[in-house]
Enzyme design. Structure first.
Site, PDB file in Angstrom:
ATOM      1  N   ARG A 105       0.880  -1.183   0.000  1.00 54.81           N
ATOM      2  CA  ARG A 105       0.000   0.000   0.000  1.00 54.81           C
ATOM      3  C   ARG A 105       0.906   1.218   0.000  1.00 54.81           C
ATOM      4  O   ARG A 105       1.690   1.409   0.935  1.00 54.81           O
ATOM      5  CB  ARG A 105      -0.918  -0.011   1.223  1.00 54.81           C
ATOM      6  N   HIS A 132      -7.163   0.861  -6.748  1.00 52.27           N
ATOM      7  CA  HIS A 132      -7.399  -0.063  -5.632  1.00 52.27           C
ATOM      8  C   HIS A 132      -8.049  -1.336  -6.206  1.00 52.27           C
ATOM      9  O   HIS A 132      -9.233  -1.602  -5.974  1.00 52.27           O
ATOM     10  CB  HIS A 132      -8.299   0.603  -4.580  1.00 52.27           C
ATOM     11  N   GLN A 135     -10.016  -3.859  -3.985  1.00 54.46           N
ATOM     12  CA  GLN A 135     -11.339  -3.374  -3.600  1.00 54.46           C
ATOM     13  C   GLN A 135     -12.343  -3.591  -4.731  1.00 54.46           C
ATOM     14  O   GLN A 135     -13.470  -4.017  -4.513  1.00 54.46           O
ATOM     15  CB  GLN A 135     -11.259  -1.874  -3.255  1.00 54.46           C
ATOM     16  N   CYS A 264     -16.384   1.404   0.285  1.00 56.16           N
ATOM     17  CA  CYS A 264     -15.236   0.538   0.577  1.00 56.16           C
ATOM     18  C   CYS A 264     -14.814   0.599   2.035  1.00 56.16           C
ATOM     19  O   CYS A 264     -14.151  -0.314   2.524  1.00 56.16           O
ATOM     20  CB  CYS A 264     -14.062   0.894  -0.334  1.00 56.16           C
ATOM     21  N   ARG A 291     -14.001  -8.869   0.940  1.00 57.88           N
ATOM     22  CA  ARG A 291     -12.577  -8.591   0.712  1.00 57.88           C
ATOM     23  C   ARG A 291     -11.731  -9.834   1.029  1.00 57.88           C
ATOM     24  O   ARG A 291     -10.701 -10.074   0.411  1.00 57.88           O
ATOM     25  CB  ARG A 291     -12.111  -7.411   1.580  1.00 57.88           C
TER      26      ARG A 291
END
Ligand code: CP
Ligand code: NVA
Length: 303
Positions: A105, A132, A135, A264, A291
């Site tokens: 990240r 992302h 996601q 999210c 997720r």
């Protein structure tokens, strides 16, 4: 076909490959105990580098690695030399000799690209300022479970046209969903990504500054935080620009009667009221749970 590939953006994956990841996620959700028993990632290791905070991405990646029989090592901002006392290139070259994969990240997207270029093992983007993809996979998974299909589904994005929006644009375009986007002036999605999605020509995509127009007859209403990580200094200014973009029951009254609301997370009341967020149309906690399944699918197939 997915083995040893990096997962930096869904741009690099075909419709069939995304389909395969979604199907693996579904299988993992249904047969989690079997995966735990088979431990397909036994002997594999994942280095997890986080330059920003995370709840869902970190927890799901660690749990998925454990379920699949592998090992994960979490490295927070102060735990690693990366980019501070050592170049990203050198860190990448070292980790590539030790581990089976890197999940990172970062702020600038080019940092995950540099990791991927020099490490020789798969790199998974756990959120950059531009994309992302993990996601997006969970969002597609949630939509498909809910409606049983992607066909004829209209997604309305109300909010900032940045990372999460970009990935959902690509996911929708690849899988054939319609996506209409409303952002304040100056917060539109990147022209390059918009052009890419339009060229794919699978799903219709449209950008406006009018949330009321965009939400009309939507099956899925999505928003994200108005102040992304790293933008804290712009908070006051952004909240002013986004003041007409809160998802509330007045706005959602123009969506379809069986619409679902997604976010999210983490969520703040300025982007969505409690009434909608905790209301009967909201699937945000199921989306968060998903997720785990979609991240497990990515890890299993790439590592
Ligand atoms: N949605 C998401 O990526 O959440 P985290 O920041 O908690 O990982
Ligand atoms: N757009 C948000 C997403 C957090 C998961 C951010 O970048 O902070």
């Amino acid at each position: 076909m997915l083995r040893n590939r990096s997962f930096l953006t869904l741009r690099d994956f075909s419709q069939a490959e995304i389909r395969f990841l979604l199907d693996t996620a579904k299988d993992f959700k249904q047969n989690r105990d079997l995966y735990r028993k088979d431990a397909p990632l036994r002997g594999k290791s994942l280095i997890m580098i986080f330059q920003k905070r995370s709840t869902r991405t970190r927890v799901t990646a660690e749990l998925a690695m454990a379920d699949l029989g592998g090992k994960s090592i979490f490295l927070g901002q102060d735990d690693i030399h990366l980019g501070v006392n050592e170049t990203i290139k050198d860190t990448a070259m070292v980790l590539g000799r030790m581990a089976s994969g890197i999940l990172a990240r970062v702020y600038e997207h080019k940092d995950v690209e540099i990791l991927a270029k020099y490490t020789g093992i798969p790199v998974i983007n756990a959120l950059s300022d531009t994309y992302h993809p993990l996601q997006c996979l969970a969002d597609l998974f949630t939509i498909e479970i809910h409606f049983g299909t992607f066909e004829g589904i209209k997604v309305a994005w109300i909010g900032d046209g940045n990372n999460v929006c970009h990935s959902l644009m690509i996911g929708c375009a690849k899988m054939g969903l319609t996506m209409h986007i409303a952002t304040p002036i100056g917060y539109e999605p990147s022209e390059d990504i918009l052009h890419y999605c339009k060229k794919l020509n699978h799903g219709e995509i449209y950008v406006s500054h009018n949330p009321r127009e965009v939400i009309k007859d939507a099956d899925v209403v999505v928003t994200d935080t108005f102040v992304s990580m790293g933008q804290e200094a712009q908070r006051k200014e952004k909240l002013k620009h986004f003041k007409d973009f809160q998802v509330n029951s007045d706005l959602t009254s123009s969506a379809k009667s069986d619409y679902i609301f997604m976010h999210c997370l983490p969520r703040h009341p300025e982007e969505v009221t409690d009434e909608v967020f905790y209301g009967p149309h909201s699937v945000v906690f199921e989306e968060a749970e998903n997720r785990l399944y979609t991240t497990a699918a990515v890890l299993k197939n790439l590592l």
